[in-house]
Design a protein around this motif. Sequence first.
Motif, PDB file in Angstrom:
ATOM      1  N   ASP A 124       0.823  -1.213   0.000  1.00  0.00           N
ATOM      2  CA  ASP A 124       0.000   0.000   0.000  1.00  0.00           C
ATOM      3  C   ASP A 124       0.855   1.260   0.000  1.00  0.00           C
ATOM      4  OD1 ASP A 124      -2.295  -1.451  -0.034  1.00  0.00           O
ATOM      5  OD2 ASP A 124      -2.496  -1.537   2.152  1.00  0.00           O
ATOM      6  N   GLU A 174       1.533   2.293  -3.222  1.00  0.00           N
ATOM      7  CA  GLU A 174       0.301   2.486  -3.968  1.00  0.00           C
ATOM      8  C   GLU A 174      -0.058   1.344  -4.915  1.00  0.00           C
ATOM      9  OE1 GLU A 174       1.084   6.363  -5.347  1.00  0.00           O
ATOM     10  OE2 GLU A 174       0.662   7.178  -3.353  1.00  0.00           O
ATOM     11  N   CYS A 175       0.388   0.151  -4.563  1.00  0.00           N
ATOM     12  CA  CYS A 175      -0.028  -1.023  -5.313  1.00  0.00           C
ATOM     13  C   CYS A 175       0.304  -0.917  -6.797  1.00  0.00           C
ATOM     14  CB  CYS A 175      -1.533  -1.240  -5.114  1.00  0.00           C
ATOM     15  SG  CYS A 175      -1.996  -2.955  -5.178  1.00  0.00           S
ATOM     16  N   GLU A 176       1.400  -0.222  -7.072  1.00  0.00           N
ATOM     17  CA  GLU A 176       1.789  -0.007  -8.471  1.00  0.00           C
ATOM     18  C   GLU A 176       2.735  -1.120  -8.933  1.00  0.00           C
ATOM     19  OE1 GLU A 176       1.499   2.117 -10.916  1.00  0.00           O
ATOM     20  OE2 GLU A 176       0.201   3.662 -10.032  1.00  0.00           O
TER      21      GLU A 176
END
Lengths: 150, 204
Positions: free
Chosen positions: A11, A14-16
């Motif tokens: 997280d 940002e879950c990229e």
Amino acid sequence: MDKARVDQIIDKHECEASSLIQVLLDIQSENHWLPKEALERVAERLQVPLTRIQHIATFYKAFSLVPKGRHKVHVCMGTACHVRGAQRVLDTVQDLTGIKPGETDLDLKFSLETVNCLGCCSLGPVAEIDGKTHGKMAPAEMAKVLKNYE
Amino acid sequence: MSEIILKIDGREVAAREGMTVLEAAQKAGISIPTLCHHEKLEPYGGCRLCTVEAEIRGRTQLVASCLYPVEKNLVVRTRSEKVDRIRKMILELLLAHAPDAFELQDLAQEYGADKDRFEKEPSFCLHCGLCVRYCAEVKKKYAIGFVDRGTKREISFIPEIASNECWNCKECFPLCPTEALQAAFVLTKAFAFPSPSLEPAPAE
Ligand code: SF4
Ligand code: FES
Ligand code: FES
């Protein structure tokens, strides 16, 4: 490392999918190695195939897929240290820990690696333990230093 | 889609923009040896067997024809002393890893490559990536991938995925120029496939 913590790290990035390496580095630095369950979670959340993650995790030396010891010992085998007797320092570490470069002992106390120049040749032979530099090592000094680690 | 005229081995060949030199040559019936190329897959440029001389504006370069896009006024030579020498060397290096690969044998004859030139190091996998790329690009299953790097690079199945997907597929098997892939599958199956459990698989 539990799943919730892995999720937190994911997280934070940002879950990229493009942050894959950063995520792996964070897990590695906190946990000292990359457990399979963690990688599976990363694959699932970032939507990156596990094969890709496996390739990256085995490509860079910074990652480890097997548990690492609490203390990381890096013995410099660079030219300057070598001519000043790095081999004997390494032999001492191997004798005392019972492991060879690249290995970790069963108690997960030490992991041993060799490196080629730590950038402070005038201190040679040099060994670095958990980021702390120990200069002018000789077998006896090395043995003394290792005793300080639990 | 404009048409591009280039010259391959002295013949004028028409190609579409965006085509590779290899595709243009194949269309014109000129054969170039390849190992890692497959029509269904993205160009990879891993084996360099398809190396040709490409001359543009008076300068000659050695390029991998499976990657190099066609260009106006390009002059391609698919055989020359230099190209043949390179292919021979590549074949000899590959043969040190997979001495019995059929595809290599035929080419070795053609290019006079000596399979015993280099000390044998039978790792069998030639790193062509056909299995890995086919599974990812065509089947989108990602059951197999590469691990490690450089000379230590190997293929590796993900046992959990392979044990579900591979039984009914195995489409990558015939693509492998050696038997490395089948061997890896058999080993993975024997040692790493999750043992059939009595409980139903946990729901995700
Ligand atoms: S196992 Fe076979 S198909 Fe897969 S990369 Fe190696 S040589 Fe190519
Ligand atoms: S060679 Fe050891 S620090 Fe430079
Ligand atoms: S076919 Fe072109 S590099 Fe392998």
